[in-house]
Design an enzyme around this catalytic site. Structure first.
Site, PDB file in Angstrom:
ATOM      1  N   GLU A 100     -28.457  13.458  38.932  1.00  0.00           N
ATOM      2  CA  GLU A 100     -29.155  14.327  37.988  1.00  0.00           C
ATOM      3  C   GLU A 100     -29.097  13.781  36.568  1.00  0.00           C
ATOM      4  O   GLU A 100     -30.068  13.867  35.822  1.00  0.00           O
ATOM      5  CB  GLU A 100     -28.584  15.748  38.034  1.00  0.00           C
ATOM      6  CG  GLU A 100     -28.907  16.508  39.315  1.00  0.00           C
ATOM      7  CD  GLU A 100     -30.411  16.684  39.547  1.00  0.00           C
ATOM      8  OE1 GLU A 100     -31.203  16.534  38.592  1.00  0.00           O
ATOM      9  OE2 GLU A 100     -30.787  16.964  40.698  1.00  0.00           O
ATOM     10  N   TYR A 110     -30.463  22.397  32.172  1.00  0.00           N
ATOM     11  CA  TYR A 110     -31.083  21.906  33.401  1.00  0.00           C
ATOM     12  C   TYR A 110     -30.041  21.392  34.388  1.00  0.00           C
ATOM     13  O   TYR A 110     -29.991  21.805  35.551  1.00  0.00           O
ATOM     14  CB  TYR A 110     -32.112  20.793  33.118  1.00  0.00           C
ATOM     15  CG  TYR A 110     -32.415  20.037  34.386  1.00  0.00           C
ATOM     16  CD1 TYR A 110     -33.273  20.586  35.332  1.00  0.00           C
ATOM     17  CD2 TYR A 110     -31.755  18.855  34.705  1.00  0.00           C
ATOM     18  CE1 TYR A 110     -33.498  19.960  36.540  1.00  0.00           C
ATOM     19  CE2 TYR A 110     -31.967  18.222  35.910  1.00  0.00           C
ATOM     20  CZ  TYR A 110     -32.842  18.780  36.828  1.00  0.00           C
ATOM     21  OH  TYR A 110     -33.033  18.173  38.031  1.00  0.00           O
ATOM     22  N   ASP A 167     -37.164  22.090  34.710  1.00  0.00           N
ATOM     23  CA  ASP A 167     -37.407  20.769  34.126  1.00  0.00           C
ATOM     24  C   ASP A 167     -38.906  20.658  33.829  1.00  0.00           C
ATOM     25  O   ASP A 167     -39.640  21.645  33.922  1.00  0.00           O
ATOM     26  CB  ASP A 167     -36.946  19.670  35.077  1.00  0.00           C
ATOM     27  CG  ASP A 167     -37.877  19.528  36.267  1.00  0.00           C
ATOM     28  OD1 ASP A 167     -38.488  20.546  36.660  1.00  0.00           O
ATOM     29  OD2 ASP A 167     -38.033  18.425  36.788  1.00  0.00           O
TER      30      ASP A 167
END
Length: 364
Positions: free
Chosen positions: A53, A136, A154
């Site tokens: 991520e 996020y 996102d």
DNA sequence: CACCCGTGGGT
DNA sequence: TACCCAAGGGT
């Protein structure tokens, strides 16, 4: 962060439709647990979810793949990464961009190792407190690795929600509205798969330019498709133009073949990265400021590079000298890999190396 | 909150 | 060519 979950039948039907699509179309990625493994009870490794991520922040899947494999091969666990030398991690990140991510990655690995016994917090709130983990990423890790019903927002989710709900407010002011729309659809079952499903949808079907509305699992409920403006959403406020900055970059070699390099300060542009010495980069051409006494040559070559918020034109200077440098250090040829440089300096290296090989009276 | 912070691929 | 864009976070 956003704990509101699907509360009505219409929302549940939408998320269910998307999960069905995901089960049939999910893309294979090195950091994902496949259907067979999941059926066997395998949970995603929080370390790999976190690493992927962070790498994926503002970066494409294609650009991340090889870096993810290199990192997990070299540092299989968060405790391994925490024990790595700073310079090794920065070098391994070179070329991926946004280098503050690498600095925060290392900080985060060390906090998790030293303060959390090597285990990531299992809530969005706990994750959010770690370096480099924002709204996020905390939601994504909590949902994917820990099955928490967090809403992940996102760029893909914003685009999909703007179109699905026909939201014409421009970004970034539309952000709260789009986040609310996303939260209203977040299911309490399989939230991690759902989050990845929306992002996959945005990456493969609900794309920025030419959305493939004809094969979209949400084509029927999509407001923007019905009104024919899908490709125009989300609307965005105009951006500021990029100025051009100028500078000089100095590539010096020692007669023994070593290269004169420096490590940039931790803060600011390309912070913490290996680099060739250069002047400041300013909108007015800066004065010559060589890092070592030498017979400097001007090969009349220029490096052009564009950063997030400005264009850069760097005039190349080359030299061969064994004088003690006022700035930087000579790195032995065997200890230097050009791939450890951020791209603008790798361009300077390629240009200088070609010149030193051909037109320059080099003893090397 | 506005600005800073990379890069490579697509159009 | 020039612009747009990507699984954002820090300050």
């Amino acid at each position: 962060m956003h704990k509101k979950i699907a509360s009505d039948a219409a929302a549940a039907a939408l998320s269910s439709t998307l999960l069905d699509w995901y089960d049939a179309h999910a893309r294979v990625m090195p950091w994902r647990v496949g259907p067979a493994e999941r059926a066997a009870g395998t949970r995603p490794d929080p370390y790999r979810v976190w690493l992927s991520e962070v790498m994926l922040q503002q970066t494409t899947v294609a650009a991340v793949r090889d870096y993810f494999r290199a990192f997990t091969d070299r540092w299989p666990r968060v405790t391994d990464l925490a024990a790595a030398a700073d310079a090794d991690v920065m070098a391994a990140w070179a070329g991926l961009g946004y280098y503050a991510r690498a600095r925060n990655l290392l900080k985060c690995a060390r906090v998790v190792t030293q303060d959390h016994g090597g285990r990531f917090p299992d809530t969005a709130e706990g994750l959010r407190a770690l370096p480099g983990i924002g709204p996020y990423t905390s939601a994504a890790i909590a949902a994917i690795a820990f099955d928490r019903p967090e809403t992940v927002v996102d760029g893909n989710v914003e685009r999909v929600m703007a179109r699905l709900r026909g939201i014409e407010t421009p970004l970034p002011p539309a952000k709260p509205e789009l986040t609310e729309a996303a939260a209203a659809l977040t299911p309490d079952k399989r939230p991690g798969d759902y989050a990845q499903a929306v992002m996959d949808l945005g990456a493969t079907i609900c794309t920025p330019r030419n959305p493939a509305c004809g094969i979209c699992p949400w084509r029927d409920p999509c407001v923007a498709r019905a009104t024919g403006i899908a490709a125009e959403l989300p609307r965005k406020l105009p951006k500021k133009p990029k100025p051009t900055r100028f500078g000089l970059v100095y590539v010096a070699r020692h007669p023994d073949g070593a290269w004169l390099l420096e490590t940039r300060p931790d803060r600011g542009l390309l912070g913490g990265m290996l680099a060739y010495p250069s002047t400041d980069w300013t909108e007015e051409a800066p004065a010559d400021a060589p890092p070592v006494a030498a017979d400097w040559h001007d090969p009349a070559l220029e490096v052009r590079h564009t950063f997030t918020h400005f264009h850069l034109r760097l005039a190349l200077r080359t030299a061969i000298t064994d004088a003690p440098p006022a700035r930087g250090r000579f790195v032995p040829r065997a200890a230097f890999r050009p791939a450890d440089l951020p791209t603008v300096f790798r361009k300077a290296h390629d240009l200088a190396a070609a010149h030193l090989d051909t037109g320059f009276p080099s003893p090397l």
